[in-house]
Scaffold this motif. Sequence first.
Motif, PDB file in Angstrom:
ATOM      1  N   GLU A 318       0.816  -1.292  -0.075  1.00  0.00           N
ATOM      2  CA  GLU A 318       0.009  -0.138   0.070  1.00  0.00           C
ATOM      3  C   GLU A 318       0.706   1.170   0.096  1.00  0.00           C
ATOM      4  N   LEU A 319       1.862   1.191   0.867  1.00  0.00           N
ATOM      5  CA  LEU A 319       2.838   2.443   0.803  1.00  0.00           C
ATOM      6  C   LEU A 319       3.598   2.704  -0.453  1.00  0.00           C
ATOM      7  N   GLN A 320       3.937   1.477  -1.094  1.00  0.00           N
ATOM      8  CA  GLN A 320       4.494   1.694  -2.399  1.00  0.00           C
ATOM      9  C   GLN A 320       3.497   2.174  -3.457  1.00  0.00           C
ATOM     10  N   ALA A 321       2.447   1.583  -3.395  1.00  0.00           N
ATOM     11  CA  ALA A 321       1.277   2.377  -4.295  1.00  0.00           C
ATOM     12  C   ALA A 321       1.202   3.650  -4.142  1.00  0.00           C
ATOM     13  N   LYS A 323       3.342   5.929  -2.927  1.00  0.00           N
ATOM     14  CA  LYS A 323       4.591   6.612  -3.321  1.00  0.00           C
ATOM     15  C   LYS A 323       4.469   6.578  -4.888  1.00  0.00           C
ATOM     16  N   ILE A 324       4.179   5.673  -5.588  1.00  0.00           N
ATOM     17  CA  ILE A 324       3.981   5.966  -7.176  1.00  0.00           C
ATOM     18  C   ILE A 324       2.857   6.761  -7.350  1.00  0.00           C
ATOM     19  N   SER A 325       1.797   6.953  -6.590  1.00  0.00           N
ATOM     20  CA  SER A 325       0.804   7.976  -7.014  1.00  0.00           C
ATOM     21  C   SER A 325       1.324   9.331  -6.772  1.00  0.00           C
ATOM     22  N   LEU A 334      10.554  14.346  -0.995  1.00  0.00           N
ATOM     23  CA  LEU A 334       9.465  14.677  -1.917  1.00  0.00           C
ATOM     24  C   LEU A 334       8.348  13.921  -1.801  1.00  0.00           C
ATOM     25  N   SER A 335       8.347  12.757  -1.231  1.00  0.00           N
ATOM     26  CA  SER A 335       7.230  11.973  -0.936  1.00  0.00           C
ATOM     27  C   SER A 335       7.346  11.235   0.574  1.00  0.00           C
TER      28      SER A 335
END
Length: 355
Positions: A318-321, A323-325, A334-335
Motif C-alpha cells: 500500500e505504501l509503495q502504491a 509512493k508511485i501515486s 518529495l514523498s
Amino acid sequence: QRHMEAVLRNVACTVELLAVAAHSGVVSQWDEQTVSRAFRWATYCEHIYIRFHSNPVIRGVLEKQLQLTNHSLKEALPEYNEVSFWDLGRCQNLLLLWMLNNSALPISIMKMLFETRVSVNNINSDYEDVRGLCSQLIQCRSACKVLHRLLGLPTVGAEAQVQGEMLMERLGFVLSQNGDSRWAEDFLSSVLQEFEGAAQHLCPVIAAALLTTTDSAAQTASQNFLLDWLQSQHGVLQHMCSALPSKLLADLAKKHQKFRDAFCKLLKKWASEMEYRINEGEWIHTAANSTVSFQKMTEHFLTLFEACPSIRTETEDELQALKISDGDFDVRGLSVWGDLLLALGNEAHSSGFFI
C-alpha cells in the motif's frame, strides 16, 4: 429500609471524609487513630461496591446519593473532585492519594504511612493496619513490575490494571442487563467524562481492559464492544496511539484484529498529514498540538510489523502504491511514502529484522 438508610448515610459521610482529606486543613490535627478510622470507612465503601455493583436497583439509589453529596460538596469546595460509584471500589486508594496531596497532612502521619517496619511497641496496636501502608503499596507495585517482566506480560501499571479489570467487569454487567447497546455506550461515555482532562490516565486503563484475559464469551463480547466504541472515539484512539509505548500498542494489535486495523489506518493517516520542512530537514505532523513525529511513526510501524508479520507485505505494498501515486520519487523530502519505506527498510536492516 432502615439498613439502606444507614448505608446511604455512611457512604455520604465517607465521601465527605474524602473531601476533608483532600482539601481541608483539619487533617493537620489528625493522628494515627483518626487515619486508621478513615481507612476503615474507605474499606467499608469498597465492600458496599463489591456487594451492590451488580444490583441495578440499589446501585441506582447509591448513585443518586452520591450525586446529592457531590453537589453539596462542590458548592462548598469548588476544587472538589466528584466521587463516582466506580470510585467506591477504590476508596482506600483515593483516600491515600488525596491525603498525601494535602499539604496540611502532618509529617508524623507521612512518616507513619511510609514506615518500613512496625516497631515492637506497636505490634498489638489496634491501629497498626495503616502503618507502612505506602511502603506496602510500593513493594506490591515493585513485585507486579518484576512479575510482569518475568512472565513477559504488558506493563500498564498496577493501578491501571485494577481499573481496567473493574471497567471490563462493569461493562460486562451493563451489557448483560439490557440488550440495548445505548446503556453500555452511556456507561463508557460517563467513564470518559470522569477522565476528562486526564487522557494520559484513561489510555492505560483502556489498554489494560483490552489486554485482560477473557475466560468466557461474555468477556470477549465486552472487549469487542469496547473496541467498537474506541473506533468511534477518534480522539481517544489517537491519543492512545500517540501516548502509549509502541510495545504496548503492538500487544493490543497482536491480540485484537480490530485494534490492529484501526492502528494501521491511523498510522497511514498520520503520514498523509505530514509535510516536509526544508529548514528543519524532516517531516512534521501538521495537526495542532501534535506529539507525533516521523521517527515515532516509523517505530510504531516496525513494532507493529514485528508483532503481526502477516500485515507487513500488504502494508508495504500500500505504501509503495501511494509512493508511485506521488510520482515514485526516490529523492528525500518529495514523498512521505517514499521516505517512510526507506526508513522502514533502514531500521529493519539495522535491527536485524530484514524485509
